[in-house]
Write an enzyme that holds these catalytic residues in place. Structure first.
Site, mmCIF file in Angstrom:
data_model
loop_
_atom_site.group_PDB
_atom_site.id
_atom_site.type_symbol
_atom_site.label_atom_id
_atom_site.label_comp_id
_atom_site.label_asym_id
_atom_site.label_seq_id
_atom_site.Cartn_x
_atom_site.Cartn_y
_atom_site.Cartn_z
ATOM 1 N N SER A 124 0.842 -1.207 0.000
ATOM 2 C CA SER A 124 0.000 0.000 0.000
ATOM 3 C C SER A 124 0.867 1.242 0.000
ATOM 4 C CB SER A 124 -0.861 -0.032 1.263
ATOM 5 O OG SER A 124 -1.424 1.226 1.504
ATOM 6 N N THR A 126 0.501 3.434 1.860
ATOM 7 C CA THR A 126 0.652 3.795 3.265
ATOM 8 C C THR A 126 2.097 3.600 3.753
ATOM 9 O OG1 THR A 126 -0.476 3.643 5.383
ATOM 10 C CG2 THR A 126 0.028 1.570 4.333
ATOM 11 N N TYR A 149 -2.165 -1.300 10.920
ATOM 12 C CA TYR A 149 -2.408 -1.834 9.571
ATOM 13 C C TYR A 149 -1.220 -1.517 8.665
ATOM 14 C CZ TYR A 149 -3.856 -1.838 4.715
ATOM 15 O OH TYR A 149 -3.878 -2.029 3.348
ATOM 16 N N LYS A 153 1.880 -3.903 6.620
ATOM 17 C CA LYS A 153 2.322 -3.851 5.211
ATOM 18 C C LYS A 153 3.828 -3.619 5.159
ATOM 19 C CE LYS A 153 -1.600 -4.565 3.332
ATOM 20 N NZ LYS A 153 -1.832 -5.867 2.713
HETATM 21 P P1 NAD Z 1 -11.030 -7.272 0.973
HETATM 22 O O1 NAD Z 1 -11.241 -7.299 2.448
HETATM 23 O O2 NAD Z 1 -12.189 -6.999 0.105
HETATM 24 O O3 NAD Z 1 -10.345 -8.631 0.501
HETATM 25 C C1 NAD Z 1 -9.477 -9.376 1.316
HETATM 26 C C2 NAD Z 1 -9.965 -10.814 1.302
HETATM 27 O O4 NAD Z 1 -9.073 -11.605 2.107
HETATM 28 C C3 NAD Z 1 -11.374 -10.981 1.887
HETATM 29 O O5 NAD Z 1 -12.177 -11.697 0.978
HETATM 30 C C4 NAD Z 1 -11.148 -11.751 3.192
HETATM 31 O O6 NAD Z 1 -12.230 -12.623 3.466
HETATM 32 C C5 NAD Z 1 -9.854 -12.492 2.900
HETATM 33 N N1 NAD Z 1 -9.043 -12.805 4.079
HETATM 34 C C6 NAD Z 1 -8.682 -11.964 5.093
HETATM 35 N N2 NAD Z 1 -7.926 -12.621 5.985
HETATM 36 C C7 NAD Z 1 -7.788 -13.894 5.541
HETATM 37 C C8 NAD Z 1 -7.127 -15.050 6.031
HETATM 38 N N3 NAD Z 1 -6.476 -15.035 7.190
HETATM 39 N N4 NAD Z 1 -7.203 -16.205 5.307
HETATM 40 C C9 NAD Z 1 -7.877 -16.234 4.148
HETATM 41 N N5 NAD Z 1 -8.543 -15.182 3.628
HETATM 42 C C10 NAD Z 1 -8.493 -14.017 4.322
HETATM 43 O O7 NAD Z 1 -9.868 -6.202 0.711
HETATM 44 P P2 NAD Z 1 -9.342 -5.585 -0.669
HETATM 45 O O8 NAD Z 1 -9.726 -4.167 -0.720
HETATM 46 O O9 NAD Z 1 -9.675 -6.486 -1.799
HETATM 47 O O10 NAD Z 1 -7.776 -5.622 -0.402
HETATM 48 C C11 NAD Z 1 -6.964 -6.707 -0.800
HETATM 49 C C12 NAD Z 1 -5.544 -6.471 -0.303
HETATM 50 O O11 NAD Z 1 -5.076 -5.216 -0.809
HETATM 51 C C13 NAD Z 1 -5.415 -6.396 1.215
HETATM 52 O O12 NAD Z 1 -4.222 -7.031 1.592
HETATM 53 C C14 NAD Z 1 -5.351 -4.915 1.473
HETATM 54 O O13 NAD Z 1 -4.637 -4.617 2.665
HETATM 55 C C15 NAD Z 1 -4.585 -4.421 0.253
HETATM 56 N N6 NAD Z 1 -4.826 -3.005 -0.043
HETATM 57 C C16 NAD Z 1 -6.120 -2.566 -0.203
HETATM 58 C C17 NAD Z 1 -6.356 -1.207 -0.438
HETATM 59 C C18 NAD Z 1 -7.758 -0.694 -0.579
HETATM 60 O O14 NAD Z 1 -7.956 0.522 -0.462
HETATM 61 N N7 NAD Z 1 -8.754 -1.523 -0.850
HETATM 62 C C19 NAD Z 1 -5.271 -0.301 -0.524
HETATM 63 C C20 NAD Z 1 -3.973 -0.799 -0.387
HETATM 64 C C21 NAD Z 1 -3.763 -2.153 -0.138
HETATM 65 N N1 UFG Z 2 -12.601 11.110 3.404
HETATM 66 C C1 UFG Z 2 -13.594 11.968 3.793
HETATM 67 N N2 UFG Z 2 -14.738 11.428 4.291
HETATM 68 C C2 UFG Z 2 -14.935 10.090 4.421
HETATM 69 C C3 UFG Z 2 -13.897 9.205 4.009
HETATM 70 C C4 UFG Z 2 -12.741 9.766 3.517
HETATM 71 O O1 UFG Z 2 -13.449 13.195 3.699
HETATM 72 O O2 UFG Z 2 -15.995 9.663 4.898
HETATM 73 C C5 UFG Z 2 -11.350 11.673 2.820
HETATM 74 C C6 UFG Z 2 -10.113 11.352 3.628
HETATM 75 O O3 UFG Z 2 -9.918 12.297 4.662
HETATM 76 C C7 UFG Z 2 -9.036 11.392 2.537
HETATM 77 C C8 UFG Z 2 -9.773 10.892 1.284
HETATM 78 O O4 UFG Z 2 -11.166 11.098 1.551
HETATM 79 O O5 UFG Z 2 -8.620 12.716 2.307
HETATM 80 C C9 UFG Z 2 -9.541 9.417 0.993
HETATM 81 O O6 UFG Z 2 -9.820 8.657 2.169
HETATM 82 P P1 UFG Z 2 -9.956 7.051 2.144
HETATM 83 O O7 UFG Z 2 -10.292 6.631 3.536
HETATM 84 O O8 UFG Z 2 -10.847 6.631 1.056
HETATM 85 O O9 UFG Z 2 -8.496 6.596 1.734
HETATM 86 P P2 UFG Z 2 -7.092 6.853 2.461
HETATM 87 O O10 UFG Z 2 -6.234 7.556 1.461
HETATM 88 O O11 UFG Z 2 -7.230 7.454 3.771
HETATM 89 O O12 UFG Z 2 -6.639 5.358 2.756
HETATM 90 C C10 UFG Z 2 -6.431 4.427 1.723
HETATM 91 C C11 UFG Z 2 -6.693 2.998 2.197
HETATM 92 C C12 UFG Z 2 -5.722 2.608 3.262
HETATM 93 C C13 UFG Z 2 -4.334 2.856 2.818
HETATM 94 C C14 UFG Z 2 -4.183 4.291 2.353
HETATM 95 C C15 UFG Z 2 -2.836 4.592 1.795
HETATM 96 O O13 UFG Z 2 -7.985 2.888 2.721
HETATM 97 O O14 UFG Z 2 -5.852 1.232 3.486
HETATM 98 O O15 UFG Z 2 -5.134 4.554 1.326
HETATM 99 O O16 UFG Z 2 -2.594 3.744 0.736
HETATM 100 F F1 UFG Z 2 -3.485 2.637 3.837
#
Ligand code: NAD
Ligand code: UFG
Length: 338
Positions: A124, A126, A149, A153
């Site tokens: 991420s 992050t 979290y 990562k």
């Molecule tokens: P998601 O929660 O929709 O998908 C994750 C899946 O993993 C789920 O279906 C959950 O049931 C499964 N899972 C969780 N723990 C498990 C375990 N111990 N064993 C088997 N299955 C398990 O999330 P997503 O948005 O699809 O994200 C996928 C990956 O990408 C995650 O690792 C997340 O941290 C990373 N990521 C997501 C975002 C985002 O904004 N969505 C941003 C950066 C990184």
């Molecule tokens: N925001 C609002 N109102 C809301 C939700 C979000 O104003 O109800 C704003 C936040 O303050 C930010 C922007 O919208 O400025 C995006 O926020 P998100 O929560 O959608 O996303 P973030 O950038 O905070 O976080 C995402 C993922 C994290 C990851 C991070 C950095 O959710 O898992 O990007 O990669 F760690």
């Protein structure tokens, strides 16, 4: 030969499975259904028009994973499985370290025992922390993370780097995602959060269908053009296609590779609200609230390394991201069926 997709029924995993299978790649999915519905499996099957193997299994279950590796001919792994809610991770750090870090250790050990040494990992943006200045490049220092979290990562990235140092037969691709939004064009797959959404787009779509009264905009006093936070939103299908390129790279070449997956363009919260209103024809009332703890003003990628080395570039713009998010939410107001 198959690609094992952990967390393959979740938001990004399900879209990636569709793109992999549409390109002729065989897929085996492992998911413990913690944060998804089983009906996501049916939706993927319906879209690609063919069956694929799904195992309900936790990645911390070494015996279960061993059996899967014994049965299936797995050449590489795309590792999505993990917990991802920043706020929850502050309240439940042990659960996050156990699921994400310990789960990855168990998976890597099973992979090694089966001679499978190719992995693409969901990292991420992050990991860039609070101090780097956008556009973020892969060679910047990482680790200034502010919550458990993010730390999982960062720790997993460190573990994978150490693993490659110990054994250069591994092929490891770390993908640093920016902000995935959007949904499959069909409207049958999308993001389906539990409870009150933390992230911007699912919150906006729930306001649009009347589940929430208004959006809270977390701060309008940042040093950005309109004062609200700026992020690099990327269409989930573009992100999925990035995984296809990454797994092809892992199959071809040993090494440790790191790529940003973003568009390189930053939009503010209010830009996204306006784009969504235009795409959906719905009003999104909002209220300006205080800043959210841990947020930074601006975060966007320099995505040129992925273009130069993988030949990958995000193609879908903010309008399409909003249109597709809205199609999914409006045709599935309660997300995936139980
Ligand atoms: P998601 O929660 O929709 O998908 C994750 C899946 O993993 C789920 O279906 C959950 O049931 C499964 N899972 C969780 N723990 C498990 C375990 N111990 N064993 C088997 N299955 C398990 O999330 P997503 O948005 O699809 O994200 C996928 C990956 O990408 C995650 O690792 C997340 O941290 C990373 N990521 C997501 C975002 C985002 O904004 N969505 C941003 C950066 C990184
Ligand atoms: N925001 C609002 N109102 C809301 C939700 C979000 O104003 O109800 C704003 C936040 O303050 C930010 C922007 O919208 O400025 C995006 O926020 P998100 O929560 O959608 O996303 P973030 O950038 O905070 O976080 C995402 C993922 C994290 C990851 C991070 C950095 O959710 O898992 O990007 O990669 F760690």
């Amino acid at each position: 030969m198959s690609v094992l997709v952990t967390g393959g029924l979740g938001y990004i995993g399900s879209h990636t499975c569709v793109e992999l299978m549409n390109s002729g790649v065989e897929v085996v999915v492992v998911d413990n259904l913690y944060n998804c519905k089983k009906s996501s499996y049916d939706r993927i099957k319906a879209l690609v028009g063919k069956d694929f193997k799904f195992y309900e299994c936790d990645i911390r279950d070494a015996e279960g994973l061993n059996e899967i590796f014994d049965k299936e001919n797995i050449s590489s792994v795309i590792h999505f499985a993990g917990l991802k809610a920043v706020g929850e991770s502050v309240a439940k750090p042990l659960e996050y370290f156990d699921n994400n870090v310990n789960g990855t250790l168990v998976l890597l050990d099973v992979m090694r025992k089966h001679g499978c040494k190719k992995i693409v990992f969901s990292s991420s943006a992050t990991v860039y922390g609070m101090n780097n200045v956008s556009p973020l490049t892969e060679d910047m220092e990482v680790g200034g993370v502010t919550n458990p979290y993010g730390r999982t990562k960062y720790m997993i990235e460190c573990i994978l780097k150490d693993l490659y140092t110990s054994d250069d037969e591994w092929s490891i691709v770390l993908l640093r995602y920016f902000n995935p939004i959007g949904a499959h064009k069909s409207g049958t797959m999308g993001e389906d959060p539990n409870g009150i959404p933390n992230n911007l787009m699912p919150y906006i779509t729930q306001v649009a269908i009347g589940k929430r009264e208004h959006l809270n905009v977390w701060g309008d006093d940042y040093d950005t053009p309109d004062g609200t936070g700026v992020r690099d939103y990327i269409h989930v299908v573009d992100l999925a296609l990035g995984h296809l390129k990454a797994v092809e790279k892992a199959e071809k070449e040993n090494g440790l590779f790191i790529y940003n997956l973003g568009t390189g363009v930053g939009y503010s919260v209010l830009d996204v609200v306006k784009a969504f209103e235009k795409a959906s024809g719905q009003d999104i009332p909002y209220v300006i609230g205080p800043r959210r703890a841990g947020d930074i003003a601006t975060c966007y990628s320099d995505p040129s390394k992925a273009l130069n080395e993988l030949g990958w570039k995000a193609e879908r713009g903010i309008e399409e991201m909003c249109e597709d998010s809205w199609r999914w939410q409006s045709t599935n107001p309660n997300g995936y069926p139980d």
